[in-house]
Design an enzyme around this catalytic site. Sequence first.
Site, PDB file in Angstrom:
ATOM      1  N   ARG A  32       0.814  -1.217   0.000  1.00 59.81           N
ATOM      2  CA  ARG A  32       0.000   0.000   0.000  1.00 59.81           C
ATOM      3  C   ARG A  32       0.849   1.271   0.000  1.00 59.81           C
ATOM      4  O   ARG A  32       0.447   2.292  -0.526  1.00 59.81           O
ATOM      5  CB  ARG A  32      -0.951  -0.002   1.201  1.00 59.81           C
ATOM      6  CG  ARG A  32      -2.105  -0.953   0.984  1.00 59.81           C
ATOM      7  CD  ARG A  32      -3.062  -0.974   2.140  1.00 59.81           C
ATOM      8  NE  ARG A  32      -4.258  -1.705   1.763  1.00 59.81           N
ATOM      9  CZ  ARG A  32      -5.204  -2.088   2.609  1.00 59.81           C
ATOM     10  NH1 ARG A  32      -5.076  -1.791   3.888  1.00 59.81           N
ATOM     11  NH2 ARG A  32      -6.256  -2.737   2.185  1.00 59.81           N
ATOM     12  N   LYS A  77     -21.307 -15.057   1.857  1.00 59.38           N
ATOM     13  CA  LYS A  77     -22.704 -14.695   2.092  1.00 59.38           C
ATOM     14  C   LYS A  77     -23.382 -13.972   0.937  1.00 59.38           C
ATOM     15  O   LYS A  77     -22.822 -13.068   0.342  1.00 59.38           O
ATOM     16  CB  LYS A  77     -22.791 -13.794   3.324  1.00 59.38           C
ATOM     17  CG  LYS A  77     -22.424 -14.512   4.611  1.00 59.38           C
ATOM     18  CD  LYS A  77     -22.629 -13.574   5.772  1.00 59.38           C
ATOM     19  CE  LYS A  77     -22.330 -14.242   7.089  1.00 59.38           C
ATOM     20  NZ  LYS A  77     -21.851 -13.273   8.054  1.00 59.38           N
ATOM     21  N   GLY A 102      -9.759  -8.035  -1.313  1.00 58.55           N
ATOM     22  CA  GLY A 102      -9.847  -9.183  -0.410  1.00 58.55           C
ATOM     23  C   GLY A 102      -9.267 -10.488  -0.910  1.00 58.55           C
ATOM     24  O   GLY A 102      -8.183 -10.545  -1.482  1.00 58.55           O
ATOM     25  N   GLY A 150     -14.060  -3.159   0.593  1.00 54.30           N
ATOM     26  CA  GLY A 150     -15.402  -2.602   0.797  1.00 54.30           C
ATOM     27  C   GLY A 150     -15.755  -1.565  -0.247  1.00 54.30           C
ATOM     28  O   GLY A 150     -16.884  -1.520  -0.750  1.00 54.30           O
TER      29      GLY A 150
END
Length: 397
Positions: free
Chosen positions: A40, A201, A354, A377
């Site tokens: 990063r 999910k 992710g 996100g």
Amino acid sequence: MNYNKKTVTDIDVNGKKVLLRCDFNVPQDKETGAITDDKRIRAALPTIRYLLEHNAAVIACSHLGKPKGEWKEKLTLAPVAKRLSELLGQDVIFAKDIVGEDAQAKAAALQGGQILLLENLRFDPREEKNDPTFAKALADMAEIYVSDAFGTVHRAHASTAGVAAYLPAVSGMLIQKELEIMGGALENPKRPFVAVLGGAKVSDKINVINNLLEKADTIIIGGGMAYTFLKAQGGSIGTSLLEEDKLDYAREMIAKAESKGVKLLLPTDTLAAKEFSKDAEPVCVPSMAIPADMMGMDIGPETRKAFAAAVSGAGTIVWNGPMGVFEFPAFAEGTKAMAKALAESGAVTIVGGGDSAAAVEQLGFADKITHISTGGGASLEFLEGKELPGVACLLDK
């Protein structure tokens, strides 16, 4: 949402003080505090170098971890300042506070071509509350705001959105790339447009599926979320992951795909096991007939072939979420097959954050992917078609 935003190259930064929001939220060794992966920090270098080479005085800021508004020595940005100075080959001045006396004095003395890093933004409880007094205190140190932390643009915090009320705000090169590539894929994709969705999910991806049904030609569903869809079609899924309250939603999405002529692909065979363990023995079973005492853990060989065939002729592919329990080697083959299929597809390929990003990198396919998103996100909310506060606040071209 308008993705066509002004960038750092559209404005004059010569001799100006620039507040630069970076994403220096790097993983660290729990014992020593040493940075274990500086990806990063490296990702921010093109924007930082551009600013320094164009004689800007750079006031960099970032969060690290979740200090929840409290001063936590182990979450100081001091190790980041040290690593950044090594990568830049020049001194990075470090402020002992964020908007206090030390930061203000060092920011005031900063010359063009120099860089200052403020202490962890989230040490101040006002950052996450988007407190206007804190945003103004940050803005008062600079003349221009540059946003380059894509991983936080879905949050309306003082440093990601609040400061834009007081300073002209533009994007850095990292955010510019995300907007051009991901925005382009959603607004005007090369067709066929295939979306590959995995992960545990359905609830995490409800709005993503809904939004992509308006745009994609094919949607592939794997991972734990597939079992809710299989059950919705009358399948027996044993002890597999199930979101009972999402069965009606799954049926709705299946019907919506049919009415829009979007191909919705689900696994036809599954690697199942009796327990959720890395030592569990994988057994290949039909996806609609998983034995009562077994749970689905990965897509089977037949599904791998079918999913790979579906992406092989694509023009644009967006992938978010693994196909199985990727962290257990016996159940990683589906995710590996997907990564390989993307790498070989010749399409514009975008991998969103992710686990899927980690999979592509671990398997050595990263250099064959068009774009790996830096925000988990944020990239999900992007795919949902949501307005991102940290992007909406930037000046339009």
